[in-house]
Motif scaffolding. Structure first.
Motif, PDB file in Angstrom:
ATOM      1  N   ALA A  34       0.841  -1.206   0.000  1.00  0.00           N
ATOM      2  CA  ALA A  34       0.000   0.000   0.000  1.00  0.00           C
ATOM      3  C   ALA A  34       0.871   1.250   0.000  1.00  0.00           C
ATOM      4  O   ALA A  34       1.827   1.354   0.771  1.00  0.00           O
ATOM      5  CB  ALA A  34      -0.915  -0.006   1.216  1.00  0.00           C
ATOM      6  N   GLN A  35       0.547   2.181  -0.881  1.00  0.00           N
ATOM      7  CA  GLN A  35       1.297   3.431  -0.991  1.00  0.00           C
ATOM      8  C   GLN A  35       0.548   4.533  -0.233  1.00  0.00           C
ATOM      9  O   GLN A  35      -0.037   5.438  -0.815  1.00  0.00           O
ATOM     10  CB  GLN A  35       1.472   3.811  -2.469  1.00  0.00           C
ATOM     11  CG  GLN A  35       2.174   2.767  -3.303  1.00  0.00           C
ATOM     12  CD  GLN A  35       3.618   2.548  -2.872  1.00  0.00           C
ATOM     13  OE1 GLN A  35       4.309   3.499  -2.473  1.00  0.00           O
ATOM     14  NE2 GLN A  35       4.072   1.309  -2.918  1.00  0.00           N
ATOM     15  N   VAL A  36       0.561   4.418   1.090  1.00  0.00           N
ATOM     16  CA  VAL A  36      -0.110   5.409   1.938  1.00  0.00           C
ATOM     17  C   VAL A  36       0.877   5.902   2.979  1.00  0.00           C
ATOM     18  O   VAL A  36       1.543   5.105   3.648  1.00  0.00           O
ATOM     19  CB  VAL A  36      -1.352   4.803   2.628  1.00  0.00           C
ATOM     20  CG1 VAL A  36      -2.009   5.838   3.529  1.00  0.00           C
ATOM     21  CG2 VAL A  36      -2.350   4.317   1.591  1.00  0.00           C
ATOM     22  N   LEU A 368      -6.520  -3.074  -3.714  1.00  0.00           N
ATOM     23  CA  LEU A 368      -5.428  -2.281  -3.140  1.00  0.00           C
ATOM     24  C   LEU A 368      -5.833  -0.816  -3.026  1.00  0.00           C
ATOM     25  O   LEU A 368      -5.593  -0.167  -1.989  1.00  0.00           O
ATOM     26  CB  LEU A 368      -4.171  -2.427  -3.992  1.00  0.00           C
ATOM     27  CG  LEU A 368      -2.967  -1.571  -3.582  1.00  0.00           C
ATOM     28  CD1 LEU A 368      -2.502  -1.942  -2.181  1.00  0.00           C
ATOM     29  CD2 LEU A 368      -1.831  -1.719  -4.588  1.00  0.00           C
ATOM     30  N   ALA A 369      -6.457  -0.280  -4.080  1.00  0.00           N
ATOM     31  CA  ALA A 369      -6.909   1.114  -4.038  1.00  0.00           C
ATOM     32  C   ALA A 369      -7.947   1.323  -2.940  1.00  0.00           C
ATOM     33  O   ALA A 369      -7.938   2.341  -2.229  1.00  0.00           O
ATOM     34  CB  ALA A 369      -7.475   1.526  -5.399  1.00  0.00           C
ATOM     35  N   ASN A 370      -8.850   0.351  -2.785  1.00  0.00           N
ATOM     36  CA  ASN A 370      -9.862   0.456  -1.730  1.00  0.00           C
ATOM     37  C   ASN A 370      -9.228   0.392  -0.345  1.00  0.00           C
ATOM     38  O   ASN A 370      -9.664   1.089   0.584  1.00  0.00           O
ATOM     39  CB  ASN A 370     -10.890  -0.664  -1.881  1.00  0.00           C
ATOM     40  CG  ASN A 370     -11.784  -0.476  -3.096  1.00  0.00           C
ATOM     41  OD1 ASN A 370     -11.985   0.639  -3.566  1.00  0.00           O
ATOM     42  ND2 ASN A 370     -12.310  -1.571  -3.623  1.00  0.00           N
ATOM     43  N   TYR A 371      -8.191  -0.436  -0.212  1.00  0.00           N
ATOM     44  CA  TYR A 371      -7.480  -0.533   1.066  1.00  0.00           C
ATOM     45  C   TYR A 371      -6.790   0.785   1.400  1.00  0.00           C
ATOM     46  O   TYR A 371      -6.876   1.283   2.529  1.00  0.00           O
ATOM     47  CB  TYR A 371      -6.472  -1.675   0.992  1.00  0.00           C
ATOM     48  CG  TYR A 371      -5.595  -1.829   2.207  1.00  0.00           C
ATOM     49  CD1 TYR A 371      -6.143  -1.991   3.480  1.00  0.00           C
ATOM     50  CD2 TYR A 371      -4.207  -1.828   2.087  1.00  0.00           C
ATOM     51  CE1 TYR A 371      -5.335  -2.146   4.594  1.00  0.00           C
ATOM     52  CE2 TYR A 371      -3.386  -1.983   3.200  1.00  0.00           C
ATOM     53  CZ  TYR A 371      -3.961  -2.134   4.446  1.00  0.00           C
ATOM     54  OH  TYR A 371      -3.157  -2.278   5.551  1.00  0.00           O
ATOM     55  N   GLU A 372      -6.126   1.350   0.424  1.00  0.00           N
ATOM     56  CA  GLU A 372      -5.459   2.639   0.640  1.00  0.00           C
ATOM     57  C   GLU A 372      -6.470   3.735   0.981  1.00  0.00           C
ATOM     58  O   GLU A 372      -6.232   4.574   1.865  1.00  0.00           O
ATOM     59  CB  GLU A 372      -4.656   3.017  -0.601  1.00  0.00           C
ATOM     60  CG  GLU A 372      -3.467   2.098  -0.866  1.00  0.00           C
ATOM     61  CD  GLU A 372      -2.813   2.359  -2.210  1.00  0.00           C
ATOM     62  OE1 GLU A 372      -1.670   1.913  -2.408  1.00  0.00           O
ATOM     63  OE2 GLU A 372      -3.443   3.026  -3.069  1.00  0.00           O
ATOM     64  N   LYS A 373      -7.606   3.714   0.292  1.00  0.00           N
ATOM     65  CA  LYS A 373      -8.626   4.728   0.561  1.00  0.00           C
ATOM     66  C   LYS A 373      -9.215   4.573   1.952  1.00  0.00           C
ATOM     67  O   LYS A 373      -9.507   5.574   2.626  1.00  0.00           O
ATOM     68  CB  LYS A 373      -9.736   4.650  -0.488  1.00  0.00           C
ATOM     69  CG  LYS A 373     -10.792   5.730  -0.313  1.00  0.00           C
ATOM     70  CD  LYS A 373     -11.885   5.632  -1.358  1.00  0.00           C
ATOM     71  CE  LYS A 373     -12.953   6.704  -1.116  1.00  0.00           C
ATOM     72  NZ  LYS A 373     -14.050   6.629  -2.116  1.00  0.00           N
TER      73      LYS A 373
END
Length: 485
Positions: A34-36, A368-373
């Motif tokens: 994750a890129q957060v 992955l996008a949902n996890y980051e969001k």
């Protein structure tokens, strides 16, 4: 010779079964990162253990509210649906786990037939009973294992979703309970204002009747009376609606003794609402854990899709007795067995299996996008609550001063009107300002208590009943694979 072949056949079957169970490898590939950016601290926060670590019975102070929350956890339909979804996901996981084991079934048959090579004029019967393994897939490429991992992650995601539903429910019930209390306070204020407006109207009417003033002050007072009467009706409606919302959240009518009879001034004994470290949020928020499990499930789907690119090897076997004479069915010489693999090799499917791999990889990027969001949303919600918390005290203090000033202004203007110094228009303006300031103070006090609940909820509080309880989320399938390496 028959015994030798029987032993060899059994050895081959057992070896193949052991090989399939031990040698299957997952083809899910590396897990995405994750890129957060996780902040090192919250804005305007207080260092200390997060209030989310407290059970709701230790955070909230009012015994009536705690009883209402317990009733909602027993009867709320959304929470009940979430619990049923857990049961359903658990059975789905059990099915996927059972798919790793061979299915053994019993069979029996009676066949009446005529053989052209053996006495074609006399039909005979054949009797057969036995046990068989039907198309048991030897999971060399980990397809069945990947489907099991996917089912496990979906089950765990459903469990954490239920926890997220409980957190939202606890917060919503507390805020609805407060809403009922403050709707009653607004109703009391509007009734007091209506009484004061009626007194002013009666005074102006008397002055008009004796010829001291014109009819204009009377009509001005009448406008204020009708406005106040409309507010009373409006807040009576809000009280009923607040009760209806509370009943819906609880799942049954809330008894009168559990409702606040006076204005609620305190929701918790905690004078300082500690937020803990930002990393705690990743463990305390079940909605983040849900997204994490869903990301892991998407990775397992990739493993299943990639395994479809390779041959599927299935094992079929039977063992039993057969005879043309029912009385001799279980005698020696009637035993028969068979075992053999079948191979399904993909040759031409016009790119369907490759497309399925691409789809599963895209699904993983979506997860992955949902996890980051979900992480970004969680931090935003906490920071929004803290932003409100930073200034709410100053706003309430200023509003109290405004209430005091407008009340003094109203008293002075009323005294000057009765002395004949000022007109009733000055009194009317002071009344409206005082009433508006009182309403604003109630709204800010409600916002302050709601903000305390919101901060507790956004930090992940509300899963535990007591602080001593421990909440531990099981490792996802991707974490289990990583730990085995």
């Amino acid at each position: 010779m028959q015994n030798i072949w029987s032993i060899s056949g059994r050895s081959i079957a057992l070896s193949a079964l052991a090989l399939s169970l031990a040698a299957c490898q997952s083809m899910r590939g590396p897990e995405p990162v994750a890129q957060v950016t996780i902040p090192t601290g919250y804005v305007n926060s207080s260092a200390g253990q997060s209030i989310a670590e407290k059970g709701y019975k230790d955070f909230f102070t009012d015994a009536r509210l705690l009883k209402v929350i317990d009733l909602s956890l027993e009867n709320n339909r959304d929470l009940r649906t979430a619990a049923l979804n857990i049961q359903r996901a658990q059975q789905q996981y059990q099915i996927s786990e059972n798919n790793q084991l061979p299915t053994i079934g019993a069979s029996g048959s009676v066949v009446r037939q005529v053989s052209p090579s053996v006495n074609p004029n006399n039909p005979y019967s054949t009797y057969q009973v036995g046990l068989g393994v039907t198309a048991y897939e030897l999971d060399f490429w980990g397809r069945v294992r990947s489907l099991k991992d996917n089912a496990l992650d979906n089950f765990l995601a459903t469990q954490s979703s239920r926890d997220a539903t409980q957190i939202a429910l606890v917060g919503s019930v507390a805020q609805a309970w407060l809403s009922y209390s403050f709707a009653n306070e607004q109703l009391r204020l509007s009734e007091q204002t209506l009484k004061a407006q009626l007194d002013s109207y009666n005074l102006n009417k008397k002055r008009f009747d004796v010829g001291i003033d014109s009819e204009i002050p009377v009509r001005q007072a009448q406008v204020s009376v009708e406005t106040a009467r409309s507010d009373v009706a409006n807040f009576k409606t809000q009280v009923v609606q607040a009760k209806n919302l509370l009943d819906l959240l609880v799942g049954q009518p809330v008894s009168k003794e559990l409702l606040p009879t006076k204005g609620v001034t305190r929701i918790t004994n905690d004078k300082t609402l500690f937020t803990g470290m930002p990393s705690d949020l990743l463990h305390n928020r079940p909605d983040i854990k849900t997204s994490e499990y869903q990301l892991s499930a998407a990775g397992a789907n990739i493993g299943a899709a990639r395994a479809q690119m390779f041959p599927t090897i299935s094992l079929t076997g039977t063992a039993g007795y057969a005879s043309t004479d029912l009385n001799k069915l279980f005698r020696s010489g009637g035993f028969a067995w068979s075992i053999g693999p079948s191979l399904d090799v993909p040759i031409f499917d016009w790119g369907t299996r490759k497309a399925n791999v691409k789809i599963s990889e895209t699904d993983q990027q979506i997860a992955l996008a949902n996890y980051e969001k979900s992480i970004q949303t969680a931090f935003r919600e906490v920071n929004d609550a803290l932003a409100t918390r930073q200034n709410i005290g100053d706003r309430i203090s200023a509003q109290r001063n405004l209430v005091q000033a407008t009340n003094v202004t109203y008293k002075l203007s009323n005294a000057r009107f009765r002395s004949g110094i000022d007109s009733f228009l000055t009194v009317l303006d002071a009344q409206r300002s005082s009433y508006s300031a009182e309403q604003g103070l109630l709204l800010l006090q409600q916002a302050d208590l709601n903000n305390q609940i919101e901060l507790y909820k956004t930090l992940g509080g509300g899963i535990k009943a007591t602080t001593a309880e421990q909440v531990v989320y099981p490792a996802s399938s991707s974490q289990q694979h990583y730990e085995k390496k």
